[in-house]
Design an enzyme around this catalytic site. Structure first.
Site, PDB file in Angstrom:
ATOM      1  N   HIS A 124       0.807  -1.223   0.000  1.00  0.00           N
ATOM      2  CA  HIS A 124       0.000   0.000   0.000  1.00  0.00           C
ATOM      3  C   HIS A 124       0.842   1.275   0.000  1.00  0.00           C
ATOM      4  O   HIS A 124       0.339   2.348   0.325  1.00  0.00           O
ATOM      5  CB  HIS A 124      -0.974  -0.012   1.188  1.00  0.00           C
ATOM      6  CG  HIS A 124      -2.012  -1.104   1.094  1.00  0.00           C
ATOM      7  ND1 HIS A 124      -2.733  -1.557   2.173  1.00  0.00           N
ATOM      8  CD2 HIS A 124      -2.436  -1.822   0.017  1.00  0.00           C
ATOM      9  CE1 HIS A 124      -3.562  -2.519   1.767  1.00  0.00           C
ATOM     10  NE2 HIS A 124      -3.392  -2.700   0.475  1.00  0.00           N
ATOM     11  N   CYS A 155       7.416  20.645 -10.824  1.00  0.00           N
ATOM     12  CA  CYS A 155       6.410  21.303 -11.681  1.00  0.00           C
ATOM     13  C   CYS A 155       5.423  22.180 -10.910  1.00  0.00           C
ATOM     14  O   CYS A 155       4.568  22.815 -11.521  1.00  0.00           O
ATOM     15  CB  CYS A 155       5.666  20.252 -12.518  1.00  0.00           C
ATOM     16  SG  CYS A 155       4.458  19.305 -11.571  1.00  0.00           S
TER      17      CYS A 155
HETATM   18  C1  BJW Z   1      -3.016  -7.026  16.596  1.00  0.00           C
HETATM   19  C2  BJW Z   1      -2.436  -6.302  17.632  1.00  0.00           C
HETATM   20  C3  BJW Z   1      -1.266  -6.829  18.213  1.00  0.00           C
HETATM   21  C4  BJW Z   1      -4.192  -5.214  16.956  1.00  0.00           C
HETATM   22  N1  BJW Z   1      -0.780  -7.976  17.757  1.00  0.00           N
HETATM   23  N2  BJW Z   1      -2.504  -8.159  16.178  1.00  0.00           N
HETATM   24  C5  BJW Z   1     -15.817  -5.547  -2.029  1.00  0.00           C
HETATM   25  C6  BJW Z   1     -15.204  -6.795  -1.996  1.00  0.00           C
HETATM   26  C7  BJW Z   1     -13.843  -6.933  -2.230  1.00  0.00           C
HETATM   27  C8  BJW Z   1     -13.065  -5.835  -2.512  1.00  0.00           C
HETATM   28  C9  BJW Z   1     -13.670  -4.600  -2.553  1.00  0.00           C
HETATM   29  C10 BJW Z   1     -15.021  -4.461  -2.336  1.00  0.00           C
HETATM   30  N3  BJW Z   1     -15.334  -3.128  -2.428  1.00  0.00           N
HETATM   31  C11 BJW Z   1     -14.200  -2.453  -2.683  1.00  0.00           C
HETATM   32  C12 BJW Z   1     -13.190  -3.332  -2.772  1.00  0.00           C
HETATM   33  C13 BJW Z   1     -11.799  -3.033  -3.030  1.00  0.00           C
HETATM   34  C14 BJW Z   1     -11.102  -2.424  -1.841  1.00  0.00           C
HETATM   35  C15 BJW Z   1     -11.398  -3.234  -0.582  1.00  0.00           C
HETATM   36  O1  BJW Z   1     -10.750  -4.207  -0.278  1.00  0.00           O
HETATM   37  N4  BJW Z   1     -12.378  -2.819   0.210  1.00  0.00           N
HETATM   38  C16 BJW Z   1     -12.803  -3.584   1.392  1.00  0.00           C
HETATM   39  C17 BJW Z   1     -12.700  -2.697   2.623  1.00  0.00           C
HETATM   40  C18 BJW Z   1     -14.177  -4.113   1.144  1.00  0.00           C
HETATM   41  N5  BJW Z   1      -9.698  -2.488  -2.174  1.00  0.00           N
HETATM   42  C19 BJW Z   1      -9.115  -1.564  -2.927  1.00  0.00           C
HETATM   43  O2  BJW Z   1      -9.705  -0.573  -3.318  1.00  0.00           O
HETATM   44  C20 BJW Z   1      -7.681  -1.824  -3.297  1.00  0.00           C
HETATM   45  N6  BJW Z   1      -7.481  -1.621  -4.658  1.00  0.00           N
HETATM   46  C21 BJW Z   1      -8.100  -2.405  -5.579  1.00  0.00           C
HETATM   47  O3  BJW Z   1      -8.829  -3.324  -5.265  1.00  0.00           O
HETATM   48  O4  BJW Z   1      -7.774  -2.086  -6.885  1.00  0.00           O
HETATM   49  C22 BJW Z   1      -8.574  -2.661  -7.903  1.00  0.00           C
HETATM   50  C23 BJW Z   1      -9.758  -1.766  -8.113  1.00  0.00           C
HETATM   51  C24 BJW Z   1      -9.570  -0.597  -8.787  1.00  0.00           C
HETATM   52  C25 BJW Z   1     -10.657   0.227  -9.007  1.00  0.00           C
HETATM   53  C26 BJW Z   1     -11.907  -0.109  -8.487  1.00  0.00           C
HETATM   54  C27 BJW Z   1     -12.069  -1.280  -7.765  1.00  0.00           C
HETATM   55  C28 BJW Z   1     -10.967  -2.108  -7.573  1.00  0.00           C
HETATM   56  C29 BJW Z   1      -6.758  -0.835  -2.600  1.00  0.00           C
HETATM   57  C30 BJW Z   1      -6.797  -0.992  -1.115  1.00  0.00           C
HETATM   58  C31 BJW Z   1      -5.926   0.088  -0.455  1.00  0.00           C
HETATM   59  C32 BJW Z   1      -6.084   0.068   1.055  1.00  0.00           C
HETATM   60  N7  BJW Z   1      -5.425   1.188   1.624  1.00  0.00           N
HETATM   61  C33 BJW Z   1      -5.467   1.398   3.064  1.00  0.00           C
HETATM   62  C34 BJW Z   1      -5.352   2.936   3.413  1.00  0.00           C
HETATM   63  C35 BJW Z   1      -4.158   3.593   2.957  1.00  0.00           C
HETATM   64  C36 BJW Z   1      -2.997   3.298   3.840  1.00  0.00           C
HETATM   65  C37 BJW Z   1      -2.721   4.366   4.862  1.00  0.00           C
HETATM   66  O5  BJW Z   1      -3.099   5.522   4.754  1.00  0.00           O
HETATM   67  O6  BJW Z   1      -2.088   3.990   5.841  1.00  0.00           O
HETATM   68  O7  BJW Z   1      -4.480   0.609   3.700  1.00  0.00           O
HETATM   69  S1  BJW Z   1      -6.959   0.895   3.851  1.00  0.00           S
HETATM   70  C38 BJW Z   1      -6.243   0.395   5.358  1.00  0.00           C
HETATM   71  O8  BJW Z   1      -6.609  -0.980   5.498  1.00  0.00           O
HETATM   72  C39 BJW Z   1      -4.719   0.442   5.115  1.00  0.00           C
HETATM   73  C40 BJW Z   1      -4.313  -0.931   5.585  1.00  0.00           C
HETATM   74  O9  BJW Z   1      -3.102  -1.301   4.965  1.00  0.00           O
HETATM   75  C41 BJW Z   1      -5.476  -1.787   5.209  1.00  0.00           C
HETATM   76  C42 BJW Z   1      -5.571  -3.083   5.969  1.00  0.00           C
HETATM   77  O10 BJW Z   1      -5.851  -2.856   7.312  1.00  0.00           O
HETATM   78  P1  BJW Z   1      -5.174  -3.769   8.427  1.00  0.00           P
HETATM   79  O11 BJW Z   1      -3.719  -3.630   8.345  1.00  0.00           O
HETATM   80  O12 BJW Z   1      -5.719  -5.140   8.341  1.00  0.00           O
HETATM   81  O13 BJW Z   1      -5.622  -3.026   9.767  1.00  0.00           O
HETATM   82  P2  BJW Z   1      -6.951  -3.205  10.663  1.00  0.00           P
HETATM   83  O14 BJW Z   1      -7.046  -2.034  11.556  1.00  0.00           O
HETATM   84  O15 BJW Z   1      -8.123  -3.507   9.829  1.00  0.00           O
HETATM   85  O16 BJW Z   1      -6.662  -4.520  11.515  1.00  0.00           O
HETATM   86  C43 BJW Z   1      -5.676  -4.556  12.524  1.00  0.00           C
HETATM   87  C44 BJW Z   1      -5.612  -5.964  13.090  1.00  0.00           C
HETATM   88  O17 BJW Z   1      -4.549  -6.022  14.015  1.00  0.00           O
HETATM   89  C45 BJW Z   1      -6.878  -6.407  13.823  1.00  0.00           C
HETATM   90  O18 BJW Z   1      -7.236  -7.697  13.342  1.00  0.00           O
HETATM   91  C46 BJW Z   1      -6.436  -6.486  15.289  1.00  0.00           C
HETATM   92  O19 BJW Z   1      -7.081  -7.523  16.010  1.00  0.00           O
HETATM   93  C47 BJW Z   1      -4.976  -6.767  15.146  1.00  0.00           C
HETATM   94  N8  BJW Z   1      -4.133  -6.354  16.270  1.00  0.00           N
HETATM   95  N9  BJW Z   1      -3.200  -5.208  17.919  1.00  0.00           N
HETATM   96  C48 BJW Z   1      -1.417  -8.648  16.807  1.00  0.00           C
HETATM   97  N10 BJW Z   1      -0.638  -6.202  19.261  1.00  0.00           N
HETATM   98 ZN    ZN Z   2       5.415  17.419 -10.580  1.00  0.00          ZN
END
Ligand code: BJW
Ligand code: ZN
Length: 259
Positions: A124, A155
């Site tokens: 990401h 730019c």
């Molecule tokens: C611990 C702990 C400890 C806590 N020890 N554990 C429907 C179905 C399927 C897909 C889609 C859909 N509708 C839309 C989509 C696509 C979409 C998507 O997946 N959406 C879902 C939410 C439904 N995906 C996209 O859009 C992706 N692109 C794509 O699909 O391109 C093709 C496309 C193009 C055009 C149109 C459609 C499709 C891109 C996804 C980009 C995600 N970006 C983010 C934000 C930016 C990053 C930033 O600013 O930092 O990335 S979203 C956010 O979530 C971030 C993370 O990387 C990502 C994942 O989250 P993560 O890491 O799992 O965190 P949490 O908070 O959810 O979980 C934390 C966990 O830790 C928990 O389980 C806790 O229990 C645990 N925990 N303490 C161990 N000490």
């Molecule tokens: Zn530029």
């Protein structure tokens, strides 16, 4: 950890010892013990906004100052945080499985690299980098303070964080390498992710159904969307579970963080 978990930990250590190729998918939970907030904790809101609102190209076009503020606060927080023992355990595993270990992270915080992982795929993007939508200039800005609306040095256009937002494609090269790693591994760890964001979460089923039928080990505080695919679930903080696993393997961690 409970006695039950000790047995599971022994089993996980046995599988790890026997593994030829290891792939790991991490999420925000791995950095939680460093002091980096996760995305979907409690109300899952940032100043009243859902992550899906702040982290989209639409959200940025509507209100770039709000989105930049979100990233600037997170960049400021990152100046204070360091890798935790969970990061260090993953760095140790990479050094032991040299050339046969791939770390795939959804995190943008750079803490895996700081801990020493080099075969690292940042799905990401990275919060230290900016990108110019007009001329494409990519720039490592470190964690320096940026103006309210940063501009491109080449730019003059408004630049954005080099982060993959919802609805945006992942870097095709990075994604292909992640698919290869999941396809070729015989052991796949899912650590600290809710496994709800795609395509990242799809790597788990890819590993499970690859020609080796990779075993899947989940490390998380709680069960998640990944749990039904996991052969073993180790439930506890990754900063404790992963070092405990390394200890079972006879590996000593280097817990020193460079400043
Ligand atoms: C611990 C702990 C400890 C806590 N020890 N554990 C429907 C179905 C399927 C897909 C889609 C859909 N509708 C839309 C989509 C696509 C979409 C998507 O997946 N959406 C879902 C939410 C439904 N995906 C996209 O859009 C992706 N692109 C794509 O699909 O391109 C093709 C496309 C193009 C055009 C149109 C459609 C499709 C891109 C996804 C980009 C995600 N970006 C983010 C934000 C930016 C990053 C930033 O600013 O930092 O990335 S979203 C956010 O979530 C971030 C993370 O990387 C990502 C994942 O989250 P993560 O890491 O799992 O965190 P949490 O908070 O959810 O979980 C934390 C966990 O830790 C928990 O389980 C806790 O229990 C645990 N925990 N303490 C161990 N000490
Ligand atoms: Zn530029």
């Amino acid at each position: 950890m409970s006695p039950m978990n000790q047995e599971l930990l022994d089993q996980a250590a046995e599988w790890t010892r026997a593994a030829d190729r290891i792939a790991v998918l991490t999420g925000a939970g791995v950095s939680a013990e460093s002091g980096v907030p996760t995305f979907r904790a409690s109300d899952g809101l940032w100043e009243g906004h859902r992550i899906e609102e702040v982290a989209t190209p639409f959200g940025f076009a509507e209100n770039p100052e709000l989105v930049w503020n979100f990233y600037k606060l997170r960049r400021a927080n990152l100046r204070k945080v360091r890798p935790n023992p969970g990061h260090h355990a993953l760095a140790k595993l990479e050094s032991e499985w040299d050339g046969r270990f791939t770390l795939i992270t959804q995190n943008v915080d750079g803490l895996h690299r700081a801990a020493g992982n080099a075969n690292l795929l940042e799905l990401h993007g990275n919060i230290r980098r900016t990108r110019c939508p007009n001329c494409g200039d990519l720039r490592d800005q470190g964690l320096t303070e940026l103006p309210a609306l940063p501009e491109c040095q080449l730019c003059g256009s408004m630049i954005r964080p080099d982060i993959v937002w919802f609805g945006e494609m992942l870097d095709p090269e990075v994604w292909t390498s992640a698919e290869e790693a999941a396809d070729q591994c015989d052991l796949f760890f899912v650590v600290g992710t809710s496994a709800v964001v795609y395509p990242a979460a799809g790597l788990i089923s890819l590993a499970k159904s690859n020609s080796q039928r990779a075993k899947v080990i989940e490390v998380n505080m709680t069960e998640t969307e990944a749990s039904r695919q996991a052969d073993i679930g180790l439930y506890g903080p990754s900063g404790e579970v992963l070092p405990a696993l390394c200890e079972r393997l006879g590996l000593t961690l280097n817990l020193v963080n460079p400043d």
